[in-house]
Scaffold this active site. Structure first.
Site, PDB file in Angstrom:
ATOM      1  CG  HIS A 202       4.092   2.902   6.476  1.00 46.37           C
ATOM      2  ND1 HIS A 202       2.849   3.509   7.213  1.00 46.37           N
ATOM      3  CD2 HIS A 202       3.987   2.055   5.687  1.00 46.37           C
ATOM      4  CE1 HIS A 202       2.425   3.847   6.442  1.00 46.37           C
ATOM      5  NE2 HIS A 202       2.727   2.532   5.060  1.00 46.37           N
TER       6      HIS A 202
ATOM      7  CB  THR B 258       2.916  -0.214   1.971  1.00 44.87           C
ATOM      8  OG1 THR B 258       2.464   0.282   2.938  1.00 44.87           O
ATOM      9  CG2 THR B 258       2.949  -1.483   2.229  1.00 44.87           C
TER      10      THR B 258
END
Length: 690
Positions: free
Chosen positions: A482, A305
């Site tokens: 992601h 992240t």
């Protein structure tokens, strides 16, 4: 009784007895402080055991240095080392109370805003119980002064001292091995300093941070202005102009960035047992006033992240190893989106996140990025059942964020980080409204449930934006940070996608995540351009009409007519509309067939793409690890000073109120100075259980 007397005599009249007494007191004191002074988030028997264990090895190793000396000197060296370790512990208690993080060498070295502010307010933040850090020192000195402990002036045998040090090193190794087993990548990913202390201890963290700082300093010391010039030359040569048809269409609009945690593109329009998993996001994705990208890829490395955020705000890649935000966010110079928008377009900039502020070093990195406000978990109510995994559940997070959103002076640049759709994709039964998938893979099967919950939360937020009229004046950007399902689940992934097989090339394509820009009146549609997170900032600036020619960035606007469409992965793999590379093998992107006997022209093209990938990853690493932006300030941009920012709740909210009264452009003012909280409707069951 005789044995007890003998032990007492050994304890008070021998050097080893004194050493044991010092170690035990230091151990118990440190464990007590870990539990009562820090919020380390310890869960499960393994973490509790390691927290209890980890003060010992480093204490034995360091205090044991005194055993190598003879006479009274040996005793006082042990006391002095104990005092220095206690002083370090005490300093971290104060620093942690102020900043929810631990002292690092980079903070001490730079004397930044954190240490300055701490120095000014040290009297105000000190509690009487903090001096328990020196409690054992006081006891030891009293016992030595009253001669309860009689100093053994004989030199201890060298082999005994060496054996004790060897045992300390062995226990350090055991501690590290157990910690790595419970938390893979503990030292390489560096996502939260709390984790290092929780698993390895305060002193091990200091050593780790020292090594990391020394490595960073060595690289930075070699860096100079000429290094930056080569980066600038490459960027200037490869600059892609934005699309003039879209340039400035959202000029002056609010920007609301919704961070879709672990959200993959395949979830859009995905159905399970005839039910849409993400109906609200599907509607947005296909709306006429939404620009949606269906070939947009995550490009994160170990920083996950934090890498996505680094690319989003700076158009620079994450690092090959670890997290750039964690390692460099505190000390590096950045020219980030929030600072640019604040300085060049008058934006109020903020991040809201229902998780810990220290995670990924956000509470420090956001200051370097130039965010005016950061509202982490400490700004939110966290009752029993509210928190799951990495933060407050998304519906509760959005509901509680209204009281902050409505007071932001417009135009604002706001990033909202969701967390419920995070591994291990587990949500309580009362919030489940779709069945799990049935692949048999426990990691994968809950994914649709948490994604569905996130989608419902997005729907509730969108309803609020429409009811209050904010939607009309806001460019809403949604992006997936992601993958949610890693490459370790090929069989389950094949079942989810209804494919007969799932190989490494399929997994490369599986790295697609959503990117959408929504605004009433925006000329939308599904855009098939290939791009990645490195391209988000230039694309956003294209829409906002921000001139980015003089900034150091490695991405290009995805709206540009001649976008290069080369998507780098952090490990060197890549995807283009024609060719892809994964784990050393090349494929035709459209067919998925491996390129076994490439022609001379194809070989040349693949080499060209590979060179581009290598160059851009390398240049980005040089910018970050060398802190090269310190050598350059773009025109009409003022370097960010971290001392100008504070995220302490009371101080921050007071500053927000002053800014709101001055500008009078917030939603609250537009609504006649009345709250809009009632316009946010949620079906969160936790709020019904009153």
């Amino acid at each position: 009784m005789a044995k007890l007397k003998a032990f007492y005599k050994w304890l008070t009249e021998t050097k080893l007895g004194f050493f044991l007494f010092v170690i035990v007191l230091f151990w118990l004191k440190t464990y007590f402080i870990y539990v009562n002074k820090f919020n380390l988030g310890v869960t499960g028997p393994m973490q509790h055991f390691l927290l209890l264990l980890n003060p010992l090895p480093a204490a034995v190793l360091l205090i044991g240095i005194g055993l190598f000396f003879k006479g009274r000197k040996s005793y006082w060296i042990m006391v002095v080392i104990d005092f220095l370790l206690s002083l370090w512990l005490f300093s971290n208690i104060l620093y942690y109370r102020e900043f929810s993080d631990f002292l690092s060498f980079s903070i001490i070295k730079t004397s930044g805003s954190s240490s300055d502010n701490l120095g000014k307010s040290i009297a105000g933040i000190t509690q009487g119980s903090d001096f328990l850090a020196f409690f054992d020192i006081a006891i030891i000195i009293i016992l030595l002064a009253t001669k309860v402990f009689k100093m053994d002036v004989r030199r201890l045998k060298l082999k005994i001292s060496l054996l004790i040090e060897a045992l300390a090193v062995t226990f350090l190794g055991i501690n590290l091995t157990m910690a790595q087993k419970d938390r893979s990548g503990l030292l390489t990913r560096t996502f939260d300093n709390n984790y290092i202390v929780k698993y390895l201890g305060m002193n091990a963290f200091a050593a780790y941070d020292g090594v990391k700082t020394a490595q960073t300093n060595a690289i930075m010391a070699k860096a100079n202005h000429s290094d930056l010039q080569s980066v600038q030359s490459y960027i200037k040569k490869n600059y892609i102009a934005p699309n003039p048809q879209y340039y400035g269409v959202a000029k002056g609009k609010n920007v609301l960035v919704i961070h879709l945690e672990s959200f993959q593109q395949f979830l859009i329009d995905y159905k399970w047992k005839g039910k849409e998993v993400t109906p609200n996001l599907n509607k947005l994705y296909h709306a006429n006033d939404t620009i949606s990208f269906d070939n947009f890829f995550n490009q994160v490395g170990q920083g996950k992240t934090s890498d996505a955020e680094m690319m989003l705000e700076n158009s620079l890649f994450g690092l090959q190893s670890g997290s750039a935000m964690s390692s460099y966010g505190t000390s590096n110079t950045f020219q980030s989106a929030p600072a640019i928008l604040a300085q060049q377009a008058g934006y109020t900039t903020a991040v809201m996140h229902g998780g810990a502020g220290s995670f990924w070093n956000r509470d420090n990195a956001y200051k370097s990025f130039g965010y005016d406000y950061f509202m982490p978990l400490s700004y939110y109510k966290n009752k029993k059942g509210y928190y799951i995994g990495y933060g407050i559940k998304d519906k509760l997070f959005f509901d509680q964020s209204i009281k902050y959103i409505e007071h932001l002076p417009q135009p604002f640049y706001l990033k909202m980080i969701t967390v419920t759709n995070h591994y291990p994709y587990d949500i309580d039964k009362k919030n489940q409204s779709i069945d799990k998938t049935d692949t048999g893979d426990k990691t994968v099967d809950g994914y649709v449930q948490t994604a569905h919950y996130l989608d419902q939360a997005i729907g509730e937020l969108m309803d609020y934006l429409k009811k209050t009229g904010l939607e009309k004046n806001t460019l809403i950007m949604l992006y997936g940070d992601h993958y949610g399902i890693s490459g370790n689940h090929h069989k389950a992934s094949a079942e989810l996608l209804d494919q007969s097989s799932f190989n490494n090339f399929d997994n490369l394509l599986f790295q697609r995540v959503p990117l959408m820009f929504h605004m009433p009146g925006l000329r939308g549609g599904i855009n098939h351009t290939y791009g990645g997170e490195i391209d988000v900032r230039p694309t956003l600036f294209n829409l906002l009409g921000i001139d980015d020619r003089n900034f150091i960035q490695l991405g290009h606007s995805l709206l540009a007519k001649n976008a290069p469409q080369i998507v780098a992965q952090r490990n060197g793999d890549f995807i283009t509309p024609e060719y892809s590379r994964v784990e050393g093998s090349y494929y035709y992107t459209k067919t998925g067939k491996k390129i076994k006997h490439p022609s001379k022209a194809v070989k040349a093209k693949l080499a060209q793409i590979s060179n581009t990938i290598t160059s851009e990853l390398s240049l980005s690493d040089r910018v970050i690890t060398g802190d090269l932006l310190r050598f350059y300030t773009p025109p009409n941009f003022k370097a960010v000073n971290r001392k100008d920012y504070s995220y302490k709740k009371k101080e921050s909210l007071s500053r927000l109120r002053r800014q709101e009264r001055k500008k009078k452009s917030s939603l609250y003012y537009q609504n006649g100075k009345k709250t809009t909280q009632s316009k946010f409707k949620t079906d969160a069951p936790e709020l019904e259980e009153k």
